[in-house]
Design a protein around this motif. Structure first.
Motif, PDB file in Angstrom:
ATOM      1  N   LEU A 182       0.948  -1.152   0.375  1.00  0.00           N
ATOM      2  CA  LEU A 182      -0.207  -0.057  -0.045  1.00  0.00           C
ATOM      3  C   LEU A 182       0.523   1.196   0.441  1.00  0.00           C
ATOM      4  O   LEU A 182       0.813   2.138  -1.152  1.00  0.00           O
ATOM      5  CB  LEU A 182      -1.225   0.271   1.399  1.00  0.00           C
ATOM      6  N   ASN A 183       2.125   1.562   0.740  1.00  0.00           N
ATOM      7  CA  ASN A 183       2.915   2.468   0.980  1.00  0.00           C
ATOM      8  C   ASN A 183       3.653   2.764  -0.142  1.00  0.00           C
ATOM      9  O   ASN A 183       3.944   3.498  -0.504  1.00  0.00           O
ATOM     10  CB  ASN A 183       3.724   2.154   1.778  1.00  0.00           C
ATOM     11  N   LEU A 234      -8.410  -0.580   4.855  1.00  0.00           N
ATOM     12  CA  LEU A 234      -8.064  -0.438   3.392  1.00  0.00           C
ATOM     13  C   LEU A 234      -8.766   0.372   2.979  1.00  0.00           C
ATOM     14  O   LEU A 234      -9.177   1.344   2.087  1.00  0.00           O
ATOM     15  CB  LEU A 234      -7.814  -2.718   2.898  1.00  0.00           C
ATOM     16  N   ILE A 235     -10.337   0.093   3.323  1.00  0.00           N
ATOM     17  CA  ILE A 235     -12.070   0.775   2.736  1.00  0.00           C
ATOM     18  C   ILE A 235     -10.913   2.372   3.382  1.00  0.00           C
ATOM     19  O   ILE A 235     -11.531   2.657   2.873  1.00  0.00           O
ATOM     20  CB  ILE A 235     -12.900   0.059   3.745  1.00  0.00           C
ATOM     21  N   ASN A 295      -4.774   5.923  -1.004  1.00  0.00           N
ATOM     22  CA  ASN A 295      -4.598   4.623  -2.580  1.00  0.00           C
ATOM     23  C   ASN A 295      -5.836   4.763  -2.934  1.00  0.00           C
ATOM     24  O   ASN A 295      -7.068   5.113  -2.863  1.00  0.00           O
ATOM     25  CB  ASN A 295      -4.631   3.470  -1.124  1.00  0.00           C
ATOM     26  N   ASP A 296      -5.550   4.529  -4.216  1.00  0.00           N
ATOM     27  CA  ASP A 296      -6.410   4.159  -5.213  1.00  0.00           C
ATOM     28  C   ASP A 296      -6.984   2.526  -5.272  1.00  0.00           C
ATOM     29  O   ASP A 296      -7.371   1.873  -4.968  1.00  0.00           O
ATOM     30  CB  ASP A 296      -5.885   4.046  -6.129  1.00  0.00           C
ATOM     31  N   LYS A 297      -8.293   3.058  -5.675  1.00  0.00           N
ATOM     32  CA  LYS A 297      -9.290   1.958  -5.317  1.00  0.00           C
ATOM     33  C   LYS A 297      -9.577   1.580  -6.639  1.00  0.00           C
ATOM     34  O   LYS A 297     -10.240   0.694  -6.045  1.00  0.00           O
ATOM     35  CB  LYS A 297     -11.430   3.176  -5.208  1.00  0.00           C
ATOM     36  N   LYS A 341     -10.262  -4.499  -5.351  1.00  0.00           N
ATOM     37  CA  LYS A 341     -11.055  -5.394  -6.020  1.00  0.00           C
ATOM     38  C   LYS A 341      -9.464  -6.379  -5.995  1.00  0.00           C
ATOM     39  O   LYS A 341      -9.728  -7.906  -5.381  1.00  0.00           O
ATOM     40  CB  LYS A 341     -11.791  -5.986  -6.857  1.00  0.00           C
ATOM     41  N   LEU A 342      -8.137  -6.043  -5.910  1.00  0.00           N
ATOM     42  CA  LEU A 342      -7.460  -7.211  -6.561  1.00  0.00           C
ATOM     43  C   LEU A 342      -7.115  -7.448  -5.003  1.00  0.00           C
ATOM     44  O   LEU A 342      -6.728  -9.064  -4.693  1.00  0.00           O
ATOM     45  CB  LEU A 342      -6.086  -6.028  -7.035  1.00  0.00           C
ATOM     46  N   LEU A 343      -6.682  -6.322  -4.052  1.00  0.00           N
ATOM     47  CA  LEU A 343      -6.592  -6.540  -2.734  1.00  0.00           C
ATOM     48  C   LEU A 343      -7.173  -7.950  -1.547  1.00  0.00           C
ATOM     49  O   LEU A 343      -6.722  -8.551  -1.205  1.00  0.00           O
ATOM     50  CB  LEU A 343      -5.747  -5.368  -1.988  1.00  0.00           C
TER      51      LEU A 343
END
Length: 490
Positions: free
Chosen positions: A159-160, A198-199, A207-209, A213-215
């Motif tokens: 994420l970072n 994450l949400i 983070n880009d939404k 879905k991938l994560l």
């Protein structure tokens, strides 16, 4: 910074006051924590009998069994040596993962953080080198705790750094699949809390939404597949969450009563842990308030959010499932709650204090010195485990022809693994029937049993079912009923 320092001070004070007697040697070698050792023996020596096993709700295949198997050859020399080696490996894994986690959380000097963490635990009496740390033993969700720290580190790395490389995604897939197969407590320890994080990160723009879905698929799909595979294992496993009749309110009353009855230093520890958690939660709430209401361009630290949600879910899962029995429940199910706040306060302290090189070098010197002292001055109790009940039965085996017998669950595995004369006990339930729980059913039908360690059984029930014993011996406060004829079970 003030809140972080207060929280750090509370945890240091709590650990200094922590009663050393709460973790005894018997806890490291009790029936549950010895499950991996006995299961490994059956895998390597009696694989044909493996289908007779009834596994625990969490079978601990990963990482517990995997790590234990890597050093299993040591069992030929000493079971104690194997378990102590396992404990030390867990400690090494803990600090390696904490070092990796501190880097992913953005610490400029992760090595200073690691030295502070190691030194704090070493300098506190009876905390680190007692070999009874919760995460060092198998069979009580310690492995799930370490995997939680690792997958948390790996997730923050993704994420970072915005690094969605296939290598990291596949590693996530593997960890989540293995934990679905091994320990469903991981759902409350990591999966749900991190999905909440994450949400939140997507909602506040960290983070880009598009990658959400991938994560999510990287976490939920492999975990669900692992859970599906667990249910199809050729073992007689138990269900994971058994909803009992005890209400949540009744369990909360029991929890309050048990903590109140603890020695003052231990009950204060739990109080201070709760207070430090509350302080960190207040700090997290203020960060969100500053971003959304005061319009500050700060980035709320979702690490606090993670273990706040985690703590709530662990309490809810244990209470909803009526799993709380006594104070031992806290040791078994709340390892992260007892450790992560301490880790977080050290993290914030290291983040806001510029350590000098001489200070870090001094910590390293202290660590090496204390480790050398512990290695050179081990006590007999720390390196040898020969409990009185096993010693007594071995003594009786010299005067009577006894080899196979019955007892309660908590005694049986210790005797099977540590008897020097080959005595084997199989557990019975309170109705004096085979207690098929985290053991193998085949030995009940393949041996002739002629003695009973009475322990917690009703002596009248024993006589009614098996008749009067031909000889009665004592082991401590318990009686040993010895029969000339083989005992029959229904």
């Amino acid at each position: 910074m003030l809140i972080s320092l207060c929280s750090l001070g509370i945890f240091l004070f709590a650990l200094l006051c922590f009663n050393k007697d709460i973790f005894q040697l018997n806890y490291l070698f009790n029936a549950d924590t010895l499950y991996i050792a006995e299961f490994y023996q059956h895998i390597t020596g009696q694989l044909s009998q493996i289908t007779g096993w009834r596994l625990p709700p969490a079978p601990y295949f990963f990482p517990d069994l995997l790590v234990y198997s890597s050093i299993g050859f040591l069992q030929h020399y000493s079971l104690e040596l194997t378990i102590y080696t396992y404990a030390n490996l867990q400690i090494l894994f803990l600090f390696a993962i904490c070092f990796y986690l501190s880097k992913q959380l953005g610490l400029d000097k992760p090595f200073s953080f690691l030295c502070l963490l190691l030194s704090t635990l070493l300098l506190l009496p009876n905390i680190f080198f007692s070999y009874t740390k919760l995460w060092t033993v198998s069979g009580i969700h310690g492995g799930a705790f370490l995997v939680t720290l690792f997958t948390l580190s790996l997730s923050y790395s993704i994420l970072n750094d915005k690094d969605y490389s296939s290598r990291k995604i596949w590693l996530l897939l593997l960890c989540n699949f293995c934990m679905g197969l091994s320990d469903r407590l991981y759902l409350a320890e990591f999966l749900v809390p991190f999905l909440v994080v994450l949400i939140i990160r997507v909602a506040i723009g960290l983070n880009d939404k598009r990658y959400l879905k991938l994560l999510v698929l990287s976490y939920l799909f492999p975990y669900a597949l692992g859970t599906f595979m667990h249910k199809r294992l050729p073992f007689h496993g138990a269900e994971f969450y058994l909803i009992r009749s005890d209400s949540i309110a009744l369990q909360l009353q029991r929890l309050y009563r048990d903590i109140s009855n603890l020695p003052p230093t231990v009950s204060w520890y739990f109080f201070l842990v709760s207070l430090a958690l509350l302080l960190l939660l207040v700090q997290s709430c203020y960060q969100y308030y500053a971003r959304f209401r005061l319009k500050k361009q700060n980035s709320p630290d979702t690490f606090i959010t993670f273990f706040s949600v985690q703590t709530f879910l662990l309490f809810f899962a244990v209470l909803y499932s009526s799993l709380y029995v006594d104070i031992e429940t806290l040791k078994r199910y709340f390892i992260p709650t007892l450790f992560l706040p301490f880790l977080a306060t050290l993290y914030y302290y290291t983040k806001q204090v510029n350590f000098r090189k001489w200070f870090v070098l001094a910590l390293i010197l202290i660590n090496v010195s204390l480790f050398a002292y512990q290695v050179q001055h081990p006590t007999k109790k720390e390196w040898q485990f020969y409990p009185p009940v096993v010693r007594c039965l071995d003594r009786l085996a010299k005067n009577y022809i006894i080899r196979f017998g019955f007892s309660e669950y908590w005694i049986s595995r210790q005797v099977r693994l540590f008897s020097k004369t080959g005595i084997s006990l199989q557990p019975l339930n309170t109705e004096l029937q085979p207690f098929h729980w985290i053991n193998n059913i085949h030995p009940y039908h393949r041996h002739s049993y002629n003695f009973i360690h009475t322990a917690s059984f009703s002596r009248q029930k024993l006589i009614d079912k098996f008749g009067k014993p031909d000889h009665i011996e004592t082991c401590g406060k318990d009686r040993i009923y010895i029969y000339q004829q083989a005992l029959r079970l229904n």
